[in-house]
Enzyme design. Structure first.
Site, short mmCIF file in Angstrom:
data_model
loop_
_atom_site.label_atom_id
_atom_site.label_comp_id
_atom_site.label_asym_id
_atom_site.label_seq_id
_atom_site.Cartn_x
_atom_site.Cartn_y
_atom_site.Cartn_z
CG ASP A 54 -48.57 -20.00 37.35
OD1 ASP A 54 -49.27 -19.33 38.54
OD2 ASP A 54 -48.65 -20.99 37.17
CD GLU A 56 -51.82 -11.49 33.91
OE1 GLU A 56 -52.53 -11.14 32.79
OE2 GLU A 56 -52.46 -12.31 35.31
CD GLU A 134 -51.35 -19.61 68.48
OE1 GLU A 134 -52.29 -18.20 68.05
OE2 GLU A 134 -50.36 -19.39 67.89
CE LYS A 136 -46.80 -28.34 69.39
NZ LYS A 136 -45.60 -29.11 68.54
CG ASP A 138 -45.58 -32.02 63.09
OD1 ASP A 138 -44.28 -31.53 63.55
OD2 ASP A 138 -45.71 -32.68 62.08
CD GLU A 195 -43.10 -24.92 63.78
OE1 GLU A 195 -42.54 -23.99 64.85
OE2 GLU A 195 -42.77 -25.93 64.00
CE1 TYR A 247 -44.21 -20.31 66.71
CE2 TYR A 247 -45.07 -21.36 65.11
CZ TYR A 247 -44.56 -21.30 65.65
OH TYR A 247 -43.22 -21.90 66.37
CE LYS A 343 -47.88 -33.44 71.06
NZ LYS A 343 -46.22 -33.26 69.61
CB CYS A 437 -34.10 -61.85 40.95
SG CYS A 437 -35.50 -60.87 40.67
CB CYS A 440 -36.09 -63.76 36.77
SG CYS A 440 -34.81 -62.68 37.19
CB CYS A 455 -33.57 -57.81 39.02
SG CYS A 455 -34.28 -59.26 38.06
CB CYS A 460 -37.55 -59.66 35.66
SG CYS A 460 -38.08 -60.10 37.45
#
Ligand code: IVH
Length: 698
Positions: A54, A56, A134, A136, A138, A195, A247, A343, A437, A440, A455, A460
């Site tokens: 990181d 570098e 392939e 799917k 989400d 996606e 895709y 699905k 609350c 209490c 609260c 409490c």
């Protein structure tokens, strides 16, 4: 995209550039750094196999920025620095997709897939079909346009015909190349679909952060991805760590006289080809099959492992591999006939909202929790769902008696998507928020800019127990074996009353309770003893100061020698610390101004708990004893860490921000607000890098 030879060369080039002291041929150096950064981004985001540390990577990026600021005539539009856009206009302009973005038809079982396969063979008029399968993904779908290899537009799906132009935000996503060699492959223009996704672990970390800031968490990675794409501040988009998977090539125009690359005959070939050009495609996840039974077996097997993937997937997509066949089969107005989604089992279910309970958290925030009829989702029975805060309840217009749609995505906690208001009978009751609350009975309060009712009685009982549980937790003081259940028990019995009481538990009484073996008592005692030497940042986090998460606790701990130093810090001073804004600063200042908290720290110190920043404690005695330093801007003559070590070796101290306690501010190029603040204070010596080295040497 990169041959083994290229990779070796680029890696060596990276090392050379990191070591480079004088940049004579600026243009060559700039091109070199850009090549290396693009390569490092590809390794990191597309291959998930980083090549540079990181630090570098950051050093090269800083060098690039520094040189481009110095020689603006050499800045190119596809330079990695140009992902940082100026900002977006108030609304995103609407743009037309070159080809409408269609949806996919869904299948849910083997039979559906067999039907689809039969139709495909009829339409294709052949039994020789090949299928490409392939994941799917989400997330949020996007459409990218590359003109002569340069990314010129990125748009959301919108209504499928028109989308929103979110190019500036898309440019923040490092998996998406800003330019590629498409032109050299004979392609003048190409529209690519894909996606935008968020890694599950990135999503979890982001939600943890939101919760520590008193904000409600985002519902799921999909909403987080699509919401982020529409944020008006590209810098914020950048911070969210979005990723992308492409895709589908939806359209392309060849350059004049160019022949069509042979890879563009099949879907599989085209995605391998895009991958070889540097695009993030499912090249490694795609599978080819000739028979639908093989596809079905693969779908079943894949579903078993869906939780092992870094991203959320909600199914698999099966596509006819040959583009010639795809053209022959055509599409409906809604979906292509040559592709279908399989699905996975729903992670949604419906249930009845019976009542809402109100829970009190460590900071006094009241969380409404929906109690629903038991519903099985993805192998788990859900009966209780957090509603986070009043705003969420109002936005969703939830009512007691509603039928609700509940979702549970992967390891993400379940949440209510929405009420099914069309099923209402009219007998549903609004959800009433308590004024007092539930534990209490103190009157609840709400700050205008906050979502949660609170609260504010710090005694409490639930809050005290929750604070104790937080104090001993793994990321705070890490007092193993003194888990939540024991704390609750000890607290109920009066053996624990507040944080300092952890260090004076009456073990005789614990023995008298029974149920605790001598061995487990010894283990807990040892863990308590060990916690006394924990570094200051863990204590700072463990104290449970509002809005102070682990990162802020580190910043705070590093900036002082002793926790009591904060008794004198003003809100303004606190704001000079990295990533500390007025909200956090006010909370910290308030915490240390309260006498009961000061007393608590006295008690902890008397029990032997470390309240000091050991690093500052051990500072060497030397020529710079008592002097404080801070570095800001891009440093080109030395590394910040090395310079800080030099200061500390001579007995000086590094501060986290500009304050009245700061003696020297060392500035590189692009020094921003810190330099301004130092100038305003008028008491800080501002040094450039050469002056700093002179001071060190003599
Ligand atoms: S192909 C014309 N492939 O699922 C074909 N879509 O439910 C266009 N999706 O709108 C889609 N992963 O946003 C395709 N591997 C994948 C996908 C995928 C996710 C999304 C896409 C589509 C939606 C349909």
């Amino acid at each position: 995209m990169y041959t083994q030879e290229d990779e070796k060369h680029l890696y060596e080039q990276a090392k050379e550039l990191l070591a480079l002291q004088d940049e004579k041929n600026i243009e060559t150096v700039l091109t070199g750094i850009r090549e290396v950064i693009n390569y490092a981004d590809w390794k990191y985001y597309v291959q998930s196999n980083p090549v540079l540390a990181d630090a570098e990577y950051d050093a090269l990026f800083k060098k690039l920025k520094h040189l481009e600021t110095k020689f603006p005539e050499f800045v190119t539009n596809d330079s990695p620095t140009q992902r940082i856009a100026a900002g977006l206009s108030e609304r995103f302009p609407t743009v037309a997709h070159l080809v409408p973005m269609l949806s996919l038809d869904n299948t849910y079982n083997a039979e559906d897939l067999q039907d689809w396969d039969r139709k495909c063979r009829e339409l294709a008029e052949t039994d020789e079909l090949e299928y490409c399968v392939e994941p799917k993904y989400d997330g949020a779908s996007i459409s990218l346009i590359y003109d002569n290899g340069a990314l010129t537009r990125g748009a959301t799906r919108g209504d499928g015909v028109m989308g929103e132009d979110v190019t500036a935000n898309i440019r923040q996503i490092k998996a998406i190349p800003l330019s590629t060699n498409l032109r050299a492959r004979g392609v003048a223009q190409m529209e690519i679909r894909g996606e935008i996704v968020i890694h599950k672990n990135v999503f979890e970390a982001y939600n943890k952060q939101r919760l520590s800031e008193g904000l409600s968490p985002l519902a799921n990675p999909r909403n987080a991805a699509s919401g982020t794409l529409r944020i008006l501040d590209p810098a914020e988009v950048r911070k969210r760590g979005l990723n992308a998977i492409l895709y589908h090539i939806s359209d392309y125009t060849l350059a004049e006289g160019a022949g069509r690359p042979a890879e563009l005959d099949t879907h599989y070939g085209s995605l391998q080809w895009l991958y070889s050009l540097g695009y993030p495609t499912p090249a490694k996840e795609m599978k080819l099959f000739r028979h639908i039974d093989e596809v079905i077996a693969y779908c079943h097997e894949f579903e078993q492992h869906r939780d092992d993937l870094a991203f959320e997937v909600d199914g698999l997509v099966i596509k006819v591999n040959s583009f010639a066949m795809q053209d022959k089969m055509g599409m409906t107005s809604h979906h292509p006939r040559w592709a279908v989604a399989y699905k996975f089992k729903a992670r949604q279910g419906t249930s009845k909202l019976r009542r809402v309970e109100f829970q009190v958290g460590r900071t006094g925030a009241i969380t409404p929790v929906a109690k629903i009829d038991p519903v099985h989702i993805g192998g788990v029975t859900v009966t209780s769902v957090s509603l986070f805060n009043e705003d969420v309840v109002r936005e969703k217009d939830l009512r007691i008696g509603d039928t609700v749609l509940v979702e549970r995505a992967g390891d993400v906690i379940p949440y209510i998507v929405k009420p099914l208001s069309e099923l209402r009978s009219g007998d549903e009751e609004p959800i009433k928020f308590p004024t007092n609350c539930p534990v209490c009975d103190s009157l609840l309060e709400k700050q205008p800019e906050e979502a949660a009712w609170r609260c504010i009685n710090i005694s409490c009982p639930v809050q005290v127990a929750e604070r104790l549980i937080h104090y001993v937790s793994k990321d705070a003081m890490d007092i193993r074996n003194l888990g939540a259940a024991n704390i609750q028990k000890f607290y109920d019995l009066g053996l624990l009353t507040d944080i300092p009481s952890i260090y004076s538990i009456d073990w005789e009484k614990v023995r008298g309770l029974g149920g605790f073996g001598e061995k487990s008592i010894t283990n807990v005692q040892q863990a308590i003893e060990q916690s006394k030497t924990q570094p200051l940042n863990r204590l700072m986090f463990g104290l449970g100061i509002r809005f102070v998460g682990e990162t802020t606790a580190k910043t705070l701990a590093n900036a002082v020698a002793h926790i009591r130093d904060y008794f004198d810090w003003s809100i303004e001073q606190l704001c000079t610390l990295e990533d500390v804004g007025p909200k956090v600063a006010t909370s910290v200042a308030d915490f240390f101004s309260r006498q009961e908290n000061r007393d608590m720290l006295d008690k902890l110190e008397a029990s032997g708990v470390n309240l000091m920043n050991q690093k500052k404690e051990q500072q060497a005695e030397g020529a710079l004893s008592g002097k404080t330093f801070l570095f800001t801007g891009t440093l080109s003559q030395f590394k910040r860490a090395d310079a800080e070590a030099m200061v500390e070796a001579k007995g000086g101290a590094i501060l986290g921000g500009v304050s009245a306690k700061l003696n020297y501010l060392v500035v590189g190029t692009d020094a921003g607000s810190k330099l301004e603040k130092a100038k305003k204070l008028g008491t800080v010596n501002v040094l450039n890098e050469t002056e700093f080295l002179e001071l060190m040497n003599g």
